[in-house]
Write an enzyme that holds these catalytic residues in place. Structure first.
Site, short mmCIF file in Angstrom:
data_model
loop_
_atom_site.label_atom_id
_atom_site.label_comp_id
_atom_site.label_asym_id
_atom_site.label_seq_id
_atom_site.Cartn_x
_atom_site.Cartn_y
_atom_site.Cartn_z
N ASP A 12 17.86 0.44 39.53
CA ASP A 12 18.28 2.25 39.61
C ASP A 12 17.59 3.08 40.71
O ASP A 12 17.36 2.84 41.34
CB ASP A 12 17.78 3.09 38.14
N ASP B 89 23.31 9.73 40.17
CA ASP B 89 24.15 10.06 40.05
C ASP B 89 22.66 11.57 39.61
O ASP B 89 21.62 11.50 39.83
CB ASP B 89 23.89 9.89 38.24
N GLY C 199 21.38 9.88 30.51
CA GLY C 199 20.86 11.39 29.85
C GLY C 199 20.75 10.68 29.02
O GLY C 199 20.21 12.17 27.95
N1 GUN Z 1 17.22 6.18 34.02
C1 GUN Z 1 17.03 6.26 32.85
N2 GUN Z 1 18.38 8.39 32.80
C2 GUN Z 1 18.71 7.77 33.83
C3 GUN Z 1 20.35 8.14 34.30
O1 GUN Z 1 21.15 9.38 33.37
N3 GUN Z 1 20.25 7.98 35.25
C4 GUN Z 1 20.13 6.97 35.90
N4 GUN Z 1 20.22 7.06 37.05
N5 GUN Z 1 18.54 6.70 35.64
C5 GUN Z 1 18.22 6.73 34.23
#
Ligand code: GUN
Length: 708
Positions: A104, A139, A212
């Site tokens: 992430d 994002d 989100g």
């Molecule tokens: N991890 C939990 N929610 C989100 C999100 O909306 N975007 C990203 N990049 N990681 C997340």
């Protein structure tokens, strides 16, 4: 520790391709191809904190069979020592994991802590340079409590960063393209359109996480969660796996999977363990509250809750994390198995009772199925029903909510649009029916329990439409051996006549029969059958004609021609086995689910009856109740292979009829419309137009087999 070999890297040309191997409506078993092997979905990416590893990633691979995990590139980037090692040795070495590594980007940290110090290009480049398999762009997290304007900005800003992020990722790293938009269905649909179509040098996103949603899950706002999922799915390309960002409670898996989620990720297994909590498929249990384990696991086997309570904190959190991971994995295995055997919806139905909030969302979903919204949510729901195989073998447990199951809704919709009153009667007369005979109080198989009465009434009045009353509505006698009706299971009382005249007439209205005089009767058990071979032959023919109409979209007047002078071979139990036309075998009714299997000769006749243009992706089709046997058109290169009986593979298809039903017969033609093969589609026409890998049609027989 049992050694499991390192993964076979996938072929470079397959990196990022998603293959669907089994499906049950929107739920699918898939394979994502990466540099570090195949990821079989639906699956959970366990979250690894590079600074705090509760379970060693190597152990996850070797002992738990975990094919991919997720860690946070921003956390690594922030720590100088981790960053240096990750860049020099690579991410797989840093965390000691041989499978696929997903990362992430730091967006979640921006939600939790405010801003992050890294830019969108820098964090993608960093993930690429560490050798990540699937990275995530930066994002903009859209919180559900933001104003519409703020959420519009988060959708737009995320989309604005998409192309550059894809360009920085290059051909070495696959990329997640998150969908934002808060709880606004239209913004989610728009975000999906923007992110689904973003590309750089011909490369788009490999996976679409729904972002989100963590605050919604924390507040148990599950209905909104599933609204978001359906709205997003309405516009996402069907060849991209969908990831539910931050979702890891097993309780949510069946419903999310039934609606088309392929990937989950969560640190819940470890966080809950640190908090002395155990995950179960129907909720969470506190270690302090129990005397016995709610679920067995390898990790806890041979211990008691009291013994675990007495362990020191670190040891306890490891053993509980392992238990939680096992429970998570076994619920996912159960879901995958349910997809394979066509029961994912029933599993979601069962699990919906785990929490009142989940139940509320399931009831809402059932309302949607019954009466879909105008808009993206309704579009997804309708697509889900249409992609569900209406037939399945095995028992169908009767429950209060059976009528909302997508396969039942699908077969009922097919009956409502494609069933017609017979065009001619057994005595060769034509014209409208004189009466409807409704058989009640008899259990399946009706060919045994009701045949004598049916024949008696038909002899008396040839123009009789025979219907059977079932707990989920009346059906024509011609489809008495079709599942789900013939497989309904429950106590004997379910067959008692319970519907009043008004209910019966309302149900018959669906068939256009409410104005025809009605006789209701309960057959007498053991009644001797009057010998009337013409009536039996006519009933057999009606059954073939009706199944060709329902399942193959062939106009009944056409299949009447196809079955003119039909003969058949029957089994010792008096069931149709082979159906011949003009002395040649054209089809066989399937004894397991009442469907039909065409022969090549039958497929060739059906193809001849379909006079509409050969399907081409992107061109529009006529709207008709009977558009003809669904066709898949393949490119010339594939013809010699498929003609000899090889399966139709994605990537070799130039068009498919939109009324194709996964699991029901289709034919395969070349660009001139000549029959190449026939078989069973695995995917829908829309999926066929996108997918680049895997089997699209399981071919039963190639039409060129004899010539080879
Ligand atoms: N991890 C939990 N929610 C989100 C999100 O909306 N975007 C990203 N990049 N990681 C997340």
């Amino acid at each position: 520790m049992a050694g499991r070999n390192d993964p076979e890297p996938c072929r470079e040309q397959d990196w990022g391709l998603f293959e669907i191997t089994n499906r049950d409506g929107a739920a699918r078993i898939g394979r994502i191809h990466t540099k570090h092997g195949v990821i079989t979905t639906p699956m959970l990416l366990p979250v690894i904190n590079p600074n705090l590893r509760t379970i060693e990633p190597r152990e996850m691979w070797e002992k738990y069979g975990i094919e991919a995990l997720i860690t946070n590139s921003y956390v690594i980037w922030k720590h100088e020592d981790l960053r240096t090692t990750a860049l020099s040795d690579g991410i797989h070495s840093l965390i000691d994991f041989p499978g696929a590594v997903v990362t992430d980007s730091g967006t979640f940290q921006s939600y939790v802590y405010g801003d992050v110090e890294v830019g969108p290009e820098e964090i993608v480049a960093f993930q690429r340079d560490m050798g990540v398999d699937i990275g995530t762009m930066l994002d903009v997290f859209g919180r559900p409590d933001m104003t519409r304007e703020q959420l519009e900005n988060s959708v737009q800003e995320t989309a604005d960063r998409a192309e550059t992020s894809l360009s920085v990722a290059g051909s070495d790293m696959l990329l997640n393209g998150p969908i934002q938009g808060g709880t606004h269905a239209d913004l989610r649909a728009e975000s999906s359109l923007l992110m689904g179509s973003a590309e750089s040098e011909g490369r788009g996103f490999a996976v679409h996480p729904i972002g989100g949603i963590v605050p919604l899950m924390e507040q148990q706002r599950y209905q909104e969660l599933f609204e978001i999922l359906l709205a997003s799915k309405s516009n996402l390309p069907p060849d991209r796996p969908v990831h539910f960002f931050g979702c890891g409670h097993p309780m949510l898996f069946p419903m999310a999977i039934a609606l088309g989620v392929d990937l989950f990720d969560s640190a819940a297994y470890a966080i809950f363990a640190r908090d002395d909590r155990l995950l179960t498929p129907d909720g969470t249990v506190k270690l302090g509250d129990i005397q016995e384990w709610p679920f067995n696991s390898h990790a806890l086997f041979g211990t008691t809750p009291q013994e675990v309570r007495e362990m020191d904190r670190d040891e306890r959190s490891v053993i509980l994390a392992k238990h939680n991971l096992e429970v998570t994995q076994s619920e996912l295995a159960r879901c995958r198995e349910a997809i394979r055997n066509g029961t994912i919806w029933e599993l979601a139905e069962k699990r919906s009772h785990a929490s009142p909030y989940l139940r509320e969302s399931f009831l809402w979903l059932q309302e949607q199925l019954d009466d879909p919204d105008d808009g993206p949510i309704g579009d997804s729901v309708l697509r889900m029903i249409a992609s569900t195989n209406p037939l399945r073998g095995g028992g169908e447990g009767l429950g209060d909510e059976i009528e909302y199951r997508p396969h039942i809704l699908h077969i009922q919709a097919l009956l409502a649009t494609r069933w017609r009153v017979p065009g001619s009667w057994w005595d060769s007369t034509t014209g409208p029916p004189e009466r409807v005979l409704l058989i009640e109080g008899a259990p399946p198989p009706w060919r045994t329990s009701a045949l004598a009465s049916v024949i008696e009434h038909l002899v008396e009045e040839p123009r009789t439409v025979v219907m059977i009353s079932t707990p989920i509505g009346p059906i024509p006698f011609s489809i008495e051996d079709v599942s789900p009706w013939c497989h309904l299971t429950g106590p004997d009382g379910i067959w008692d006549p319970i519907f009043d005249d008004e209910e019966v007439l309302e149900a018959l209205e669906e068939y256009g029969l409410s104005e025809v005089p009605l006789i209701r009767m309960i057959p007498i058990e053991g009644e001797e059958e009057v010998k009337a071979p013409e009536v039996r032959d006519w009933l057999d023919r009606c059954s073939v004609v009706d199944k060709l109409a329902l399942l193959c979209a062939i106009n009944p007047s056409e299949s009447c021609k196809m079955t003119d002078g039909m003969t058949s071979r029957k089994s010792r139990t008096d069931r149709l086995v082979n159906v011949n036309s003009g002395g040649k075998h054209i089809l066989s009714p399937r004894l397991t689910d009442g469907g039909i299997s065409l022969t090549t000769h039958g497929a060739s006749i059906a193809n001849g009856l379909n006079t509409s243009p050969v399907p081409v992706f992107g061109s529009s089709e006529e709207d008709s109740d009977f558009p003809g046997i669904p066709r898949v058109c393949i490119i010339d290169d594939a013809v010699p292979f498929v003609g000899k009986g090889r399966n139709v593979m994605h990537g070799y298809i130039s068009g498919a009829d939109s009324h194709l039903i996964p699991g029901q017969p289709c034919i395969v033609v070349d660009s001139t419309g000549t029959l190449v093969a026939h078989g069973t589609p695995i995917t829908t026409h829309l999926e066929m137009s996108y997918l680049g890998k895997g089997v699209a049609v399981k071919v039963r027989e190639g039409a060129m087999k004899q010539d080879s």
